[in-house]
Design an enzyme around this catalytic site. Structure first.
Site, mmCIF file in Angstrom:
data_model
loop_
_atom_site.group_PDB
_atom_site.id
_atom_site.type_symbol
_atom_site.label_atom_id
_atom_site.label_comp_id
_atom_site.label_asym_id
_atom_site.label_seq_id
_atom_site.Cartn_x
_atom_site.Cartn_y
_atom_site.Cartn_z
ATOM 1 N N VAL A 156 39.119 81.353 20.883
ATOM 2 C CA VAL A 156 39.652 80.340 19.968
ATOM 3 C C VAL A 156 41.022 80.762 19.465
ATOM 4 O O VAL A 156 41.177 81.832 18.885
ATOM 5 C CB VAL A 156 38.717 80.114 18.757
ATOM 6 C CG1 VAL A 156 39.274 79.034 17.849
ATOM 7 C CG2 VAL A 156 37.323 79.734 19.224
ATOM 8 N N GLU A 214 49.617 71.662 32.015
ATOM 9 C CA GLU A 214 49.232 71.863 33.407
ATOM 10 C C GLU A 214 49.453 70.589 34.203
ATOM 11 O O GLU A 214 49.629 69.503 33.638
ATOM 12 C CB GLU A 214 47.763 72.284 33.470
ATOM 13 C CG GLU A 214 47.545 73.609 32.745
ATOM 14 C CD GLU A 214 46.148 74.162 32.955
ATOM 15 O OE1 GLU A 214 45.651 74.080 34.080
ATOM 16 O OE2 GLU A 214 45.585 74.685 31.984
ATOM 17 N N LYS A 227 36.688 74.558 21.115
ATOM 18 C CA LYS A 227 37.024 75.486 20.031
ATOM 19 C C LYS A 227 36.407 75.022 18.720
ATOM 20 O O LYS A 227 35.960 75.833 17.908
ATOM 21 C CB LYS A 227 38.541 75.606 19.923
ATOM 22 C CG LYS A 227 39.148 76.291 21.159
ATOM 23 C CD LYS A 227 40.646 76.062 21.254
ATOM 24 C CE LYS A 227 41.246 76.770 22.471
ATOM 25 N NZ LYS A 227 42.647 76.358 22.721
ATOM 26 N N GLY A 241 48.557 81.930 26.248
ATOM 27 C CA GLY A 241 49.484 82.846 26.906
ATOM 28 C C GLY A 241 48.792 84.156 27.230
ATOM 29 O O GLY A 241 47.857 84.574 26.540
#
Lengths: 429, 429
Positions: A133, A191, A206, A305
């Site tokens: 999360v 994406e 999440k 990331g």
């Protein structure tokens, strides 16, 4: 310090996994000092073994993840494959063979968290997943440990960086959704298939995890109401500005006013510019927590990331390794409160509704009557005439989602209402 | 669940202590479920036993704190007395008699943290103190656990609510320092003697604790450079606005560029309005953390007050109780890196300097020469003439504090410089 190293098996060596391996190597001394024993990468399970992986001994690489987690000498399995299978089976197999597990797998935790926790408890091993999360933002540990003596009433967060990038772009430049999405894609923030992000699936997973932890109850992905943000328009942002607001895709987990149930939902919403979440820019994430004693807290940082996610994974790895050395386990699932999840219809909030209406006398009275009949109290109304057509912007007081839906359905049946241009919830006031 | 309760001794029953006792009573079932055993308030040490304390059994109240911590049946001592003595002796005595300790005592931790940690280690007991820094904001646990696999390079925070309230008021209303302080006092945000807050002592203690944890080294209060904010003027805020900045009292802990040392300091500084810390309003606190892998994180919330501080104390209490049941201890002091603390002269940052100068040709050249001679590179200069006098505003590139001090001393000796109106560091860029 103990000299026999703790052995770590890495499942998956993509963006996150390779960064985990890199930091384990470059920061080996620091990690050893913080854990009290060295950690050693004992195996790396990948799909494509031929790919060159800088800094990873090729002898450690295997395609047989199952054999790796069954080795029996593995202390901690780090699962950064993602998805439901084979991750789920690999994790339960790891527990059965004596390993603790660190995972970054939000989809799996949101769907099968209870079963995985049960498997961890059964094996008396740790299951940690801070990275699942909001990337690097320390969130799960603060919620389940720092606030363990407090009562959390609401968790409201921007937990998807892609959609926040798009909405921030729309807000700052006046761009439409498609234009902002195209820019996000070009810059690598979205994406090629952005569905999981823009339709709110990622945020919903999440939300399920956060709600479960915050309310000491079981909340599954299926329990989370979900609306994406693909229909947010430049006009909505103009309306938001008129209200002193901006628009964010929010994951909101709330305890009902009577304390007897909880709700979890993901949808775009207007929030006041003065709210701390309003100033969260670009692809950053932030989660706002309200509790009885602590009051209002916010946690802010990069939500995705390779490096940020690896930071969270390694924090968990240190904790799990320390627990193993101490012969203990950390806090497991806490679901003792067992609060039921109420359906979306019971969620109470405010609404901003734009109607296209006939420009003639009596329309406002008709519309106001419909709101009143459904028990939805109006806060403000703004009328704008334009070439025989007119628009009505209604902002309501707090009302249930069910009442609002009933109101909107009735409005659509009015001859004088040409269309419902937009309905947007208003949060954070 | 274990039925024999864990026994808690409360030292101090003021604003925080009474709130801790209240929550222990009203949330007893939740705490028991989260810990795995009930917790029982076994004694409350106070100075004035005659004072009526709602909800606390008078039979538990004692003035003999020493006898309470020596009882031998106490599992956890919660120390919310504050100050150095008798708190220090009570805590070490508690360890000697088998108890773990939760403390909210920033002054004591900043001065004697190493000795207290050593006493805890010696006794194999826990010493937790989340409440000592930034009230309810989970900060110590995230720094020492969530980021345990990362490398923290800078911690920069607003860690004193009183001074943030005053500076925010000056910023938003244009008020002077005294006027804003008077309002803070009237509203209860500042104490009758505000010295500890406005002179930065409180923030410096927190900086010492944060630096120690962030850099796995020992940093004491004496190591922290400290400047208060009593000399910040409305003119400084006007200058800051010109720069697109505001002014905050910041606690800044940094790893030197070469990684071989650290610095810790507290002083007012200009920060850009775009920095997340700039929008921290009123008496709120926030701490901005920069690390190698996680990137930029921020933790935000109420920095003081009975309930928020009690929330942090109770989170620690739950953790320590869980550790006791597991027969383990949590992470203790981590000072293995043993980085030395460099003096303030070695701190490198940017500066905003306002000079009152003679309004005649050649002054700028003279001033620029002095900067050059001391190796301080100028970023921008702005000249303003007014009735034969003039002002020069110089913003430098990054330079060491020692070089800047040398520059200012030399500037004061110039005939054409009538005075140095203000020197303010510029951070967060």
């Amino acid at each position: 310090m103990r000299t026999r190293p703790l052995k770590v098996a890495l499942l998956g060596c993509g963006v996150v996994g390779s960064e985990v391996a890199r930091i384990m190597t470059t920061h080996a001394d620091d990690l050893a000092a913080r854990i009290g024993a060295p950690v050693e990468l004992a195996g790396v399970a990948v799909r494509r073994p031929s790919k060159v992986r800088e800094g990873i001994d090729p002898a450690l690489v295997t395609t047989d993840a199952t054999a790796l987690v069954k080795r029996g000498d593995i202390d901690v399995v780090v699962e950064v494959i993602g998805g439901i299978e084979p991750a789920r089976t690999l994790i339960t197999t790891a527990f059965e063979h004596g390993a603790s597990v660190v995972s970054a797998n939000k989809a799996l935790l949101a769907q099968d968290g209870a079963a995985l926790h049960a498997a961890a408890d059964e094996a008396d091993k740790d299951l940690y997943y801070e990275a699942a999360v909001a990337g690097a933002i320390p969130l799960i540990r603060p919620l389940r440990e720092s606030l363990a003596g407090d009562k959390i009433n609401r968790v409201m967060g921007i937990v998807n960086g892609t959609t926040n990038f798009i909405l921030d772009k729309m807000d700052s430049t006046g761009a439409g959704y498609q234009e902002a999405l195209d820019e996000a894609t070009a810059l690598g923030y979205a994406e090629a298939d952005p569905t999981a992000d823009v339709e709110g699936f990622d945020a919903a997973a999440k939300a399920a995890i956060l709600a479960g932890i915050a309310f000491h109850s079981r909340v599954r992905l299926d329990d989370v109401y979900r609306e994406g943000m693909t229909e947010v328009t430049a006009a909505d942002f103009a309306s938001a500005k008129n209200m002193g607001c901006t628009i964010k895709l929010l994951a909101i987990c709330e305890r009902a006013a009577d304390g007897g149930s909880v709700t979890a939902r993901v949808h775009p919403a207007m929030i006041p510019l003065t709210h701390p979440l309003a100033s969260v820019r670009g692809a950053y994430n932030a989660v706002f927590v309200e509790s009885d004693a602590a009051g209002q807290l916010m946690f802010y940082g990069p939500g995705a990331g390779g490096s940020p996610t690896a930071s969270a994974v390694l924090g968990d790895l240190v904790a799990v390794c320390r627990n193993r050395l101490a012969g203990a386990t950390g806090p497991g699932e806490s679901a003792y409160a067992a609060l039921p999840v109420s359906p979306m219809g019971e969620v109470v909030t405010r609404y901003h509704i734009s109607l296209d209406v006939a420009d003639k006398p009596g329309v406002l009275a008709q519309v106001a009557t419909v709101f009143a009949e459904h028990g939805v109290s109006i806060d403000t109304v703004r009328q704008q005439g334009k070439d025989g057509e007119a628009s009505l912007v209604v902002v309501t007081h707090r009302a249930s989602d069910a009442s609002l839906n009933g109101t909107v359905e009735a409005l659509r049946n009015l001859d004088t209402v040409r269309g419902v241009a937009s309905i947007m919830r208003v949060e954070g006031e």
